[in-house]
Write an enzyme that holds these catalytic residues in place. Structure first.
Site, PDB file in Angstrom:
ATOM      1  N   LYS A  33       0.845  -1.200   0.000  1.00 28.83           N
ATOM      2  CA  LYS A  33       0.000   0.000   0.000  1.00 28.83           C
ATOM      3  C   LYS A  33       0.883   1.254   0.000  1.00 28.83           C
ATOM      4  O   LYS A  33       2.070   1.187   0.327  1.00 28.83           O
ATOM      5  CB  LYS A  33      -0.900  -0.007   1.236  1.00 28.83           C
ATOM      6  CG  LYS A  33      -0.147   0.021   2.559  1.00 28.83           C
ATOM      7  CD  LYS A  33      -1.072  -0.213   3.748  1.00 28.83           C
ATOM      8  CE  LYS A  33      -0.292  -0.235   5.055  1.00 28.83           C
ATOM      9  NZ  LYS A  33      -1.129  -0.673   6.183  1.00 28.83           N
ATOM     10  N   ARG A 126     -11.131  -0.422  13.930  1.00 29.48           N
ATOM     11  CA  ARG A 126     -11.038   0.316  12.669  1.00 29.48           C
ATOM     12  C   ARG A 126     -12.118  -0.216  11.731  1.00 29.48           C
ATOM     13  O   ARG A 126     -13.201   0.338  11.655  1.00 29.48           O
ATOM     14  CB  ARG A 126      -9.621   0.179  12.093  1.00 29.48           C
ATOM     15  CG  ARG A 126      -9.301   1.190  11.021  1.00 29.48           C
ATOM     16  CD  ARG A 126      -7.809   1.282  10.727  1.00 29.48           C
ATOM     17  NE  ARG A 126      -7.231   0.047  10.192  1.00 29.48           N
ATOM     18  CZ  ARG A 126      -5.942  -0.105   9.877  1.00 29.48           C
ATOM     19  NH1 ARG A 126      -5.101   0.896  10.060  1.00 29.48           N
ATOM     20  NH2 ARG A 126      -5.484  -1.231   9.398  1.00 29.48           N
ATOM     21  N   HIS A 154      -6.594  -7.496  12.660  1.00 19.24           N
ATOM     22  CA  HIS A 154      -5.391  -6.656  12.675  1.00 19.24           C
ATOM     23  C   HIS A 154      -5.033  -6.327  14.120  1.00 19.24           C
ATOM     24  O   HIS A 154      -5.902  -5.990  14.918  1.00 19.24           O
ATOM     25  CB  HIS A 154      -5.679  -5.377  11.881  1.00 19.24           C
ATOM     26  CG  HIS A 154      -4.464  -4.561  11.570  1.00 19.24           C
ATOM     27  ND1 HIS A 154      -3.299  -5.087  11.047  1.00 19.24           N
ATOM     28  CD2 HIS A 154      -4.224  -3.224  11.715  1.00 19.24           C
ATOM     29  CE1 HIS A 154      -2.410  -4.115  10.869  1.00 19.24           C
ATOM     30  NE2 HIS A 154      -2.946  -2.988  11.268  1.00 19.24           N
ATOM     31  N   ARG A 206       0.656 -10.812   6.779  1.00 18.46           N
ATOM     32  CA  ARG A 206       0.622  -9.603   5.941  1.00 18.46           C
ATOM     33  C   ARG A 206       1.768  -8.704   6.376  1.00 18.46           C
ATOM     34  O   ARG A 206       1.689  -8.038   7.410  1.00 18.46           O
ATOM     35  CB  ARG A 206      -0.689  -8.823   6.158  1.00 18.46           C
ATOM     36  CG  ARG A 206      -1.953  -9.538   5.777  1.00 18.46           C
ATOM     37  CD  ARG A 206      -3.142  -8.578   5.912  1.00 18.46           C
ATOM     38  NE  ARG A 206      -3.187  -7.901   7.190  1.00 18.46           N
ATOM     39  CZ  ARG A 206      -3.827  -8.346   8.258  1.00 18.46           C
ATOM     40  NH1 ARG A 206      -4.511  -9.463   8.230  1.00 18.46           N
ATOM     41  NH2 ARG A 206      -3.795  -7.650   9.386  1.00 18.46           N
ATOM     42  N   TYR A 252      14.071  30.889   7.259  1.00 20.74           N
ATOM     43  CA  TYR A 252      12.848  31.639   7.578  1.00 20.74           C
ATOM     44  C   TYR A 252      12.657  31.789   9.086  1.00 20.74           C
ATOM     45  O   TYR A 252      12.871  30.847   9.842  1.00 20.74           O
ATOM     46  CB  TYR A 252      11.625  30.905   7.023  1.00 20.74           C
ATOM     47  CG  TYR A 252      11.562  30.879   5.520  1.00 20.74           C
ATOM     48  CD1 TYR A 252      11.389  32.046   4.783  1.00 20.74           C
ATOM     49  CD2 TYR A 252      11.668  29.666   4.837  1.00 20.74           C
ATOM     50  CE1 TYR A 252      11.315  32.005   3.392  1.00 20.74           C
ATOM     51  CE2 TYR A 252      11.594  29.613   3.457  1.00 20.74           C
ATOM     52  CZ  TYR A 252      11.420  30.790   2.734  1.00 20.74           C
ATOM     53  OH  TYR A 252      11.349  30.743   1.373  1.00 20.74           O
ATOM     54  N   CYS A 299      13.052  24.459   4.510  1.00 18.25           N
ATOM     55  CA  CYS A 299      12.317  25.203   3.474  1.00 18.25           C
ATOM     56  C   CYS A 299      11.608  24.200   2.549  1.00 18.25           C
ATOM     57  O   CYS A 299      11.744  22.994   2.717  1.00 18.25           O
ATOM     58  CB  CYS A 299      13.271  26.046   2.642  1.00 18.25           C
ATOM     59  SG  CYS A 299      14.370  27.111   3.591  1.00 18.25           S
ATOM     60  N   ASP A 301      12.288  23.477  -0.555  1.00 12.81           N
ATOM     61  CA  ASP A 301      13.190  22.735  -1.439  1.00 12.81           C
ATOM     62  C   ASP A 301      14.613  22.633  -0.940  1.00 12.81           C
ATOM     63  O   ASP A 301      15.452  22.046  -1.628  1.00 12.81           O
ATOM     64  CB  ASP A 301      13.233  23.439  -2.815  1.00 12.81           C
ATOM     65  CG  ASP A 301      11.854  23.871  -3.255  1.00 12.81           C
ATOM     66  OD1 ASP A 301      11.029  22.990  -3.505  1.00 12.81           O
ATOM     67  OD2 ASP A 301      11.598  25.092  -3.294  1.00 12.81           O
TER      68      ASP A 301
HETATM   69  C1  LIG Z   1      -0.409  -1.649   6.862  1.00 14.74           C
HETATM   70  C2  LIG Z   1      -1.037  -2.928   7.268  1.00 14.74           C
HETATM   71  C3  LIG Z   1      -0.256  -4.091   7.429  1.00 14.74           C
HETATM   72  C4  LIG Z   1       1.254  -4.083   7.367  1.00 14.74           C
HETATM   73  O1  LIG Z   1       1.778  -3.556   8.571  1.00 14.74           O
HETATM   74  P1  LIG Z   1       3.357  -3.595   8.851  1.00 14.74           P
HETATM   75  O2  LIG Z   1       3.486  -3.153  10.253  1.00 14.74           O
HETATM   76  O3  LIG Z   1       3.978  -2.630   7.894  1.00 14.74           O
HETATM   77  O4  LIG Z   1       3.799  -4.990   8.614  1.00 14.74           O
HETATM   78  C5  LIG Z   1      -0.922  -5.280   7.639  1.00 14.74           C
HETATM   79  N1  LIG Z   1      -2.276  -5.323   7.729  1.00 14.74           N
HETATM   80  C6  LIG Z   1      -3.041  -4.228   7.619  1.00 14.74           C
HETATM   81  C7  LIG Z   1      -4.516  -4.349   7.755  1.00 14.74           C
HETATM   82  C8  LIG Z   1      -2.453  -2.993   7.405  1.00 14.74           C
HETATM   83  O5  LIG Z   1      -3.222  -1.900   7.321  1.00 14.74           O
END
Ligand SMILES: *Cc1c(COP(=O)(O)O)cnc(C)c1O
Length: 369
Positions: A33, A126, A154, A206, A252, A299, A301
């Site tokens: 992602k 979530r 998750h 994952r 700045y 800044c 850039d």
């Molecule tokens: C981003 C994400 C992951 C990966 O998490 P890492 O900590 O980068 O391994 C796995 N599952 C879900 C649902 C996520 O949003």
């Protein structure tokens, strides 16, 4: 000549994947992602597809980009997909996440068959069905256009020292799986920390950050037996070097005033490249192997850094995040955010089999993503 460039070593990403897979013995879903955490999802996915089983992204747009670049392995969209886009998921064979019964019915009514992963909320709050919604989940099996192939959850604290909440989430996950009257080809709950610290695998993990060679936290780094190899480095260039007198203001707002005569360098990176403005007066970059602190505000850039007593000249290479976790903590953030902020103005250079891929970078084709 590129002023700013991100070198991504795909050989190291492959090495990390293989090491994690050897330990887990499970299927491997590569989380790519946010343009593979800023590193480049197309180039990375194309070069790891042979050793991974699945890809996961956050948005449908990201999944379509992979399909349009010849990725054929399954792709799961972990986030929301609007009802108008379900046909695209069907047409491009993209798996979606299901977490609401009424929305699932709407999808079913469209008459496009789609592969679905059931999200179970075990405490991250979530997306996902919750423990008291088993009855709703069990109604999903009557929705004929929803091909429910997986269940997942998750973790919210798998990178922390205290393991209690992770244990609790895992227990809830298993209880829910037992109560659900559906069969799944894939069951997955672990992110990087869940996999390499807690050794929780189910039949798929994952993995995002660890694949790119970073540990999700110092605790994970201390507790895991997996040795990860960082796969990327961000470089910039010295554009100017000069001596300034005590009392001179820098950048700045004059938030830095030289407290002695000093030598400073201007560097060609700024917040528009993803070098956060919160590194003002606290960030540290490396020039010729030596630490140089950021003087005054970042800044858009450019930045100015302290090179007093160092041998630095115009054109020298600057390493931006030598210790990315330390730099992240100075800006009250995490490596994930620094990575995903590296903007498309920064050219990516890929290494595969020890050699540069896409070596031809046409300075005319800017911002091509
Ligand atoms: C981003 C994400 C992951 C990966 O998490 P890492 O900590 O980068 O391994 C796995 N599952 C879900 C649902 C996520 O949003």
């Amino acid at each position: 000549m590129l002023e700013n460039y991100l070198v991504v070593n795909i050989d190291k990403i492959r090495e990390n994947i293989i090491n994690i897979k050897n330990e887990s013995g499970s299927l491997f879903c590569a989380v790519v992602k946010a343009n593979a955490y800023g590193l480049g999802s197309v180039e990375i996915s194309q070069n790891i597809e042979d050793i991974v089983d699945y890809f996961a992204v956050a948005r449908l747009q990201e999944a379509l980009k992979l399909r349009k670049n010849n990725i054929t392995k399954p792709i799961l969209v972990l986030g929301y997909v609007g009802i108008d886009d379900i046909k695209l998921c069907h047409d491009y064979n993209i798996d979606i996440t299901i977490y609401d019964l009424d929305f699932a019915k709407e999808i079913n009514n469209l008459d496009y068959k789609v592969n679905c992963h059931l999200a179970l909320d075990t405490g991250h709050s979530r997306l996902g069905f919750r423990e008291f919604e088993i009855d709703k989940i069990n109604k999903l099996k009557y929705l004929k256009n929803l091909n429910i192939i997986a269940a997942f959850s998750h973790f919210s604290t798998a990178d922390e020292e205290d393991t209690n909440y992770t244990d609790e989430q895992y227990k809830v996950f298993n209880q829910m799986l037992d109560a659900i009257d559906l069969n799944f080809d894939f069951v997955h709950i672990s992110n990087s920390a869940g996999a390499i610290k807690h050794h929780i695998y189910k039949n798929m993990i994952r993995v995002g950050l660890a694949m790119y060679g970073l540990y999700p936290s110092d605790v994970v780094k201390k507790d895991t037996t997996i040795k990860l190899s960082r796969s990327f480095n961000l470089y910039s260039t010295v554009s100017f070097v000069k001596k300034i007198k005590k009392g001179t203001g820098v950048s700045y707002g004059r938030t830095f005033i030289a407290d002695k005569d000093m030598e400073i360098a201007t560097v060609t990176i700024g917040y528009a490249d993803g070098y956060l403005r919160s590194f003002s007066n606290v960030g540290e970059v490396y020039i010729n192997g030596k630490p140089c602190r950021v003087l005054g505000r970042v800044c858009m850039d450019q930045i100015m850094v302290d090179v007093s007593g160092l041998d630095v000249k115009i054109g020298d290479r600057v390493e931006i995040y030598k210790d990315i976790d330390l730099e992240a903590s100075k800006a009250s953030t995490i490596s994930y955010e620094l990575m995903t902020n590296i903007s498309l103005r920064v050219n990516r250079i890929y290494i595969r089999n020890g050699k540069e891929l896409n070596t031809h970078i046409d300075l005319g084709e800017i911002y091509e993503s």
